[in-house]
Design an enzyme around this catalytic site. Structure first.
Site, PDB file in Angstrom:
ATOM      1  N   ASP A  22       0.689  -1.193  -0.145  1.00  0.00           N
ATOM      2  CA  ASP A  22      -0.099   0.004   0.137  1.00  0.00           C
ATOM      3  C   ASP A  22       0.876   1.344   0.015  1.00  0.00           C
ATOM      4  OD1 ASP A  22      -1.730   2.151   0.497  1.00  0.00           O
ATOM      5  OD2 ASP A  22      -1.991   1.460   2.546  1.00  0.00           O
ATOM      6  N   ASN A  24      -0.162   4.478  -0.625  1.00  0.00           N
ATOM      7  CA  ASN A  24      -0.995   5.849  -0.324  1.00  0.00           C
ATOM      8  C   ASN A  24      -1.421   5.619   1.136  1.00  0.00           C
ATOM      9  OD1 ASN A  24      -3.208   4.329  -0.862  1.00  0.00           O
ATOM     10  ND2 ASN A  24      -4.083   5.715  -2.230  1.00  0.00           N
ATOM     11  N   ASP A  26      -4.019   3.905   2.413  1.00  0.00           N
ATOM     12  CA  ASP A  26      -5.513   3.560   2.814  1.00  0.00           C
ATOM     13  C   ASP A  26      -5.544   2.332   3.083  1.00  0.00           C
ATOM     14  OD1 ASP A  26      -4.986   2.238   0.285  1.00  0.00           O
ATOM     15  OD2 ASP A  26      -6.441   3.673  -0.736  1.00  0.00           O
ATOM     16  N   ASP A  30      -1.581  -1.190  -4.032  1.00  0.00           N
ATOM     17  CA  ASP A  30      -1.954  -0.656  -5.058  1.00  0.00           C
ATOM     18  C   ASP A  30      -0.898  -0.676  -6.110  1.00  0.00           C
ATOM     19  OD1 ASP A  30       0.004   1.222  -3.984  1.00  0.00           O
ATOM     20  OD2 ASP A  30      -1.749   2.101  -2.839  1.00  0.00           O
ATOM     21  N   ASP A  99      -4.850 -10.468 -15.790  1.00  0.00           N
ATOM     22  CA  ASP A  99      -6.053 -11.397 -15.520  1.00  0.00           C
ATOM     23  C   ASP A  99      -7.163 -10.980 -16.467  1.00  0.00           C
ATOM     24  OD1 ASP A  99      -7.518 -13.463 -14.145  1.00  0.00           O
ATOM     25  OD2 ASP A  99      -6.117 -13.130 -12.208  1.00  0.00           O
ATOM     26  N   ASP A 200      -9.056 -16.300 -16.941  1.00  0.00           N
ATOM     27  CA  ASP A 200      -9.969 -16.682 -15.734  1.00  0.00           C
ATOM     28  C   ASP A 200     -11.011 -17.729 -16.084  1.00  0.00           C
ATOM     29  OD1 ASP A 200     -10.803 -16.381 -13.028  1.00  0.00           O
ATOM     30  OD2 ASP A 200     -12.516 -15.682 -13.968  1.00  0.00           O
ATOM     31  N   GLU A 278      -6.601 -20.875 -16.841  1.00  0.00           N
ATOM     32  CA  GLU A 278      -6.991 -21.327 -15.382  1.00  0.00           C
ATOM     33  C   GLU A 278      -7.799 -22.820 -15.826  1.00  0.00           C
ATOM     34  OE1 GLU A 278      -9.466 -20.728 -11.386  1.00  0.00           O
ATOM     35  OE2 GLU A 278     -10.210 -19.502 -13.097  1.00  0.00           O
ATOM     36  N   HIS A 335      -4.652 -17.356  -5.557  1.00  0.00           N
ATOM     37  CA  HIS A 335      -5.632 -16.744  -4.535  1.00  0.00           C
ATOM     38  C   HIS A 335      -6.955 -17.590  -4.411  1.00  0.00           C
ATOM     39  CE1 HIS A 335      -6.887 -16.328  -8.786  1.00  0.00           C
ATOM     40  NE2 HIS A 335      -7.999 -15.842  -8.138  1.00  0.00           N
ATOM     41  N   ASP A 336      -6.822 -18.705  -4.805  1.00  0.00           N
ATOM     42  CA  ASP A 336      -7.905 -19.334  -4.444  1.00  0.00           C
ATOM     43  C   ASP A 336      -7.784 -20.880  -3.628  1.00  0.00           C
ATOM     44  OD1 ASP A 336      -9.768 -17.810  -6.226  1.00  0.00           O
ATOM     45  OD2 ASP A 336      -9.150 -19.265  -7.827  1.00  0.00           O
TER      46      ASP A 336
HETATM   47  C1  GLC Z   1     -11.495 -17.934 -11.067  1.00  0.00           C
HETATM   48  C2  GLC Z   1     -10.649 -16.873 -10.041  1.00  0.00           C
HETATM   49  C3  GLC Z   1     -11.644 -17.032  -8.938  1.00  0.00           C
HETATM   50  C4  GLC Z   1     -13.084 -16.430  -9.235  1.00  0.00           C
HETATM   51  C5  GLC Z   1     -13.627 -17.042 -10.303  1.00  0.00           C
HETATM   52  C6  GLC Z   1     -14.756 -16.211 -10.851  1.00  0.00           C
HETATM   53  O1  GLC Z   1     -11.522 -19.108 -10.566  1.00  0.00           O
HETATM   54  O2  GLC Z   1      -9.657 -17.689  -9.830  1.00  0.00           O
HETATM   55  O3  GLC Z   1     -11.096 -16.203  -7.680  1.00  0.00           O
HETATM   56  O4  GLC Z   1     -13.800 -16.316  -8.050  1.00  0.00           O
HETATM   57  O5  GLC Z   1     -12.804 -17.244 -11.373  1.00  0.00           O
HETATM   58  O6  GLC Z   1     -14.534 -15.144 -11.665  1.00  0.00           O
HETATM   59 CA    CA Z   2      -3.400   2.028  -1.285  1.00  0.00          CA
END
Ligand code: GLC
Ligand code: CA
Length: 729
Positions: A22, A24, A26, A30, A99, A200, A278, A335-336
């Site tokens: 971060d 700035n 908040d 970013d 993405d 995605d 993905e 991230h999943d």
């Molecule tokens: C992909 C992303 C996931 C998202 C899903 C719907 O699986 O990795 O984070 O929730 O698509 O866009």
């Molecule tokens: Ca920020």
């Protein structure tokens, strides 16, 4: 060496922009924060970053609900900030891929706003609108995130289709205008200079236009309950086939491959651009040159146990399935899913286990994708306060636990937190400063910081420590970059009967160069016969053996020892005949214990240990034990099976599900006539074979296997009124 494209050589690093840095103040990461840490990434050896969605979004699915594809979310900066980040990254030889969310937009996207405004709007057909049937939705398809895949819109009296949340309406890719608009998005970013895209949810782009009812033998809530209670592999296989049946008209339709070919042709015109999907489905490589450049090896990431046998089987299967010219792609997290250390750590050998996972990524054949923070050993943070949950999936699972399984509130919160994805999206841990240096002191970060930043799980501390996990990553990435066999060599499994050690060669046929990789994945010593009639010089070691020479007849490895050796160039012939490519080509089967030698063994010569100059580690002194692949409440391996559950009396969703998440004036609607008839009787016939997998997407984990199913109880008071997200139980 074979000339490789940049995306075949590069180590990729996935950044979740909201959580990286971060600038700035908040409390939200970013683009400028990322830019300021490019030196860090460069020193680490990263040569490409994948940015999770940075577009304006109402954040129902935390950016995967895009409201404007050609802009930057205001909290992340401006297009100017993006250009500056891209330029500075390129100046450091770091590529940037974005993405690309093709399947759906946000319901706040102007396209959808227009589409829903009236039936005869020119954009009506940009989304999938249908009349209801018998007073209910057009068919019995589910959303992978729960509930019907159809949302009724009273404004125009029709339903729209959404594979994910109802705030993520699916685009109608059968409409050429949609394709053109999305291809313009692709060109917009490529014209700006980005180096590729992560696609995605690529399998969900098309669905069957005839909308046939799915005929899975159970409802989705029943399925979730059964999946949750499944204890053995065979049962999970069976359930997985049912899940495939349930979503068969909504996923991986053949049309998607035509689209991939068109997209590939589009990006080819821009030169060396990469597309990574993905998906784990090798079919997305096309003929090896005409669809995606990279497809993730999710089966390895999702392996419930990481053992030499599992890795060997994974490599055998994946590499055998690659079309000619295709390039593999490995990852241990995103991230999943649960962070790698939370998945595989045993609490006793975490440092060693983290190194094994890293070594796998950096030495197996294929492009590695690292997930931010894994290089310092970041772990999942399990939130215990429902009001802190950001990911609606976590709240959804809380609701399912409460209302379908009757789980008490406190326990349901934990299970919700494990199921949701906040756990792996917490702020990057830069230092010991407050908020781990992610944002200024006194500012509340958007998700809490894992408190272990005060215990050495932070960049600053690990930069100072020669034995740190971070130092290990840096050292190994550097070695990888300068070792052609590690980048381009074929994978040749050795010592395939060893239960403790994974040993393989990366071998370049052109020049006979090779790198022998050996890792003891157990907490006891390992002894493997290799029967390679040559010598090796140690290039990399967890046990300070760099420079030492050893006969490659056999290897004795200390617990969790990792060693990389360069076999003597004097006898390339013997290496060329060693083992077999993990490609299913069994022509030259690997030397097994006691197998005949192809040439005389080298003269006995004692190994000469030498002390390397780089940051090295002390030999490990852990007592021998049963191995580290014990369960740590990983969602793929049951640790507290609990009593077998029975199916809920009702097969419906909790009343009021799915909840309204943001300013949608339309109240949640249950299909007229209830859910009766939503669980058709089993249909004879073969189900498509597949391995167990997550219920909602190719890279996501399934429901926590640690969850114990219990008999359904009455929904708690308030549920009927559509209050499933109450914070107290
Ligand atoms: C992909 C992303 C996931 C998202 C899903 C719907 O699986 O990795 O984070 O929730 O698509 O866009
Ligand atoms: Ca920020």
């Amino acid at each position: 060496m074979t000339s490789l494209r940049w995306w075949q050589k590069a180590v990729f690093y996935q950044i979740y922009p909201r959580s990286f840095a971060d600038a700035n103040g908040d409390g939200i990461g970013d683009l400028e924060g990322i830019r300021r840490h490019l030196d860090y990434l460069q020193d680490l050896g990263v040569e490409a970053i994948w940015l999770c969605p940075h577009y304006p979004s109402p954040l129902v699915d935390w950016g995967y609900d895009v409201a404007d594809y050609m802009n930057v979310a205001p909290e992340y900066g401006t297009l100017e900030d993006f250009r500056r980040l891209l330029e500075d990254a390129h100046r450091r030889n770091i590529r940037v891929i974005l993405d690309l969310v093709l399947n759906h937009t946000s319901d706040q996207h102007p396209w959808f706003q227009e589409s829903r405004s009236r039936r005869d709007h020119p954009k009506r057909d940009w989304y999938i609108w249908r009349d209801g049937k018998d007073g209910g939705p057009p068919n019995n398809w589910y959303s992978i995130f729960g509930g019907s895949a159809w949302e009724y819109d009273p404004r125009t009296g029709q339903y729209y289709y959404h594979f994910f949340f109802k705030e993520q309406p699916d685009l109608n890719w059968r409409n050429p205008a949609v394709k053109q608009a999305m291809f313009d998005v692709v060109r917009f970013w490529l014209d700006m200079g980005v180096d590729g895209f992560r696609l995605d949810a690529v399998g969900t782009i098309f669905e069957d236009p005839a909308l046939p009812d799915q005929t899975a033998p159970m409802s989705y809530p029943e399925w979730l309950k059964a999946w949750n209670a499944a204890t053995d592999e065979a049962e999970r296989e069976r359930l997985w086939r049912i899940r495939q049946e349930m979503f068969r008209y909504q996923e991986d339709l053949p049309e998607v491959h035509d689209l991939m070919r068109e997209l590939r042709a589009l990006v080819n015109a821009y030169g060396d651009v990469v597309l990574v999907g993905e998906t784990e489905d090798l079919a997305y490589y096309g003929n090896g040159e005409d669809e995606l450049h990279l497809v993730f090896n999710f089966p390895l990431m999702k392996a419930p146990r990481l053992t030499p046998a599992v890795v060997r089987a994974n490599q055998r299967e994946r590499l055998a399935g690659l079309p000619p010219g295709a390039w593999p792609c490995n990852t241990m997290g995103n991230h999943d899913v649960s962070r790698v250390l939370s998945r595989y750590g045993d609490g006793r050998h975490d440092r060693e286990i983290a190194r094994i996972a890293a070594a796998l990524m950096l030495t197996l054949w294929g492009t590695p994708f690292l997930y931010y923070g894994e290089e310092i050993g970041m772990r999942d943070l399990i939130l215990t306060d429902l009001s802190l949950f950001k990911d609606p999936l976590g709240r959804w699972w809380y609701t399912v636990e409460r209302e379908l399984f009757g789980t008490p509130h406190e326990e349901a919160v934990i299970r919700g937190a494990r199921f949701g994805r906040d756990k792996c999206r917490t702020p990057m841990q830069w230092s010991r400063a407050s908020n781990a240096g992610f944002c200024p002191p006194g500012v509340a970060p958007w998700l809490p910081v894992h408190p272990n930043y005060q215990e050495g799980v932070n960049v600053a501390d690990q930069l100072e420590e020669p034995d740190s996990l971070l130092a290990f990553y840096r050292r190994l990435i550097r070695l990888r970059q300068r070792t052609p066999a590690l980048l381009a060599g074929e994978y040749v499994p050795l010592a395939e009967d060893s239960e403790e050690a994974l040993v393989f060669l990366r071998r370049l046929r052109e020049d006979g160069s090779a790198c022998l990789v050996a890792m003891n994945m157990s907490e006891g010593p390992a002894h493997v016969r290799l029967d390679l009639p040559t010598w090796g010089r140690c290039l990399f070691s967890t046990h300070r053996k760099e420079g030492a020479e050893e006969a490659l007849r056999e290897l004795r490895l200390a617990p969790f020892e990792i060693t990389l050796m360069e076999p003597s160039p004097n006898d390339p012939g013997s290496l060329l005949s060693a083992g077999s490519r993990g490609s299913g080509d069994r022509a030259g089967s690997p030397p097994r214990r006691g197998s005949r030698r192809t040439s005389p063994p080298p003269p006995a010569r004692p190994a000469r240990p030498s002390r390397g100059s780089q940051g090295l580690t002390e030999p490990l002194r852990d007592p021998p034990g049963r191995g580290w692949t014990t369960c740590r409440c990983s969602r793929w391996r049951r640790c507290d099976p609990g009593p077998p559950g029975s199916l809920p009396a009702s097969d419906g969703w909790p009343a009021g599900w799915p909840p309204t998440i943001h300013g949608d004036p339309v109240p949640p609607r249950r299909p007229a006539g209830g859910t009766a008839g939503w669980a058709p009787s089993p249909r004879p016939g073969a189900l498509p074979a597949s391995r167990p997998d997550p219920p909602w997407g190719p890279s996501s984990p399934g429901p926590p296997s640690g969850s114990s199913a219990r008999p359904a109880s009455r929904p708690p008071p308030g549920a009927e009124e559509g209050l499933p997200l109450r914070t107290s139980g």
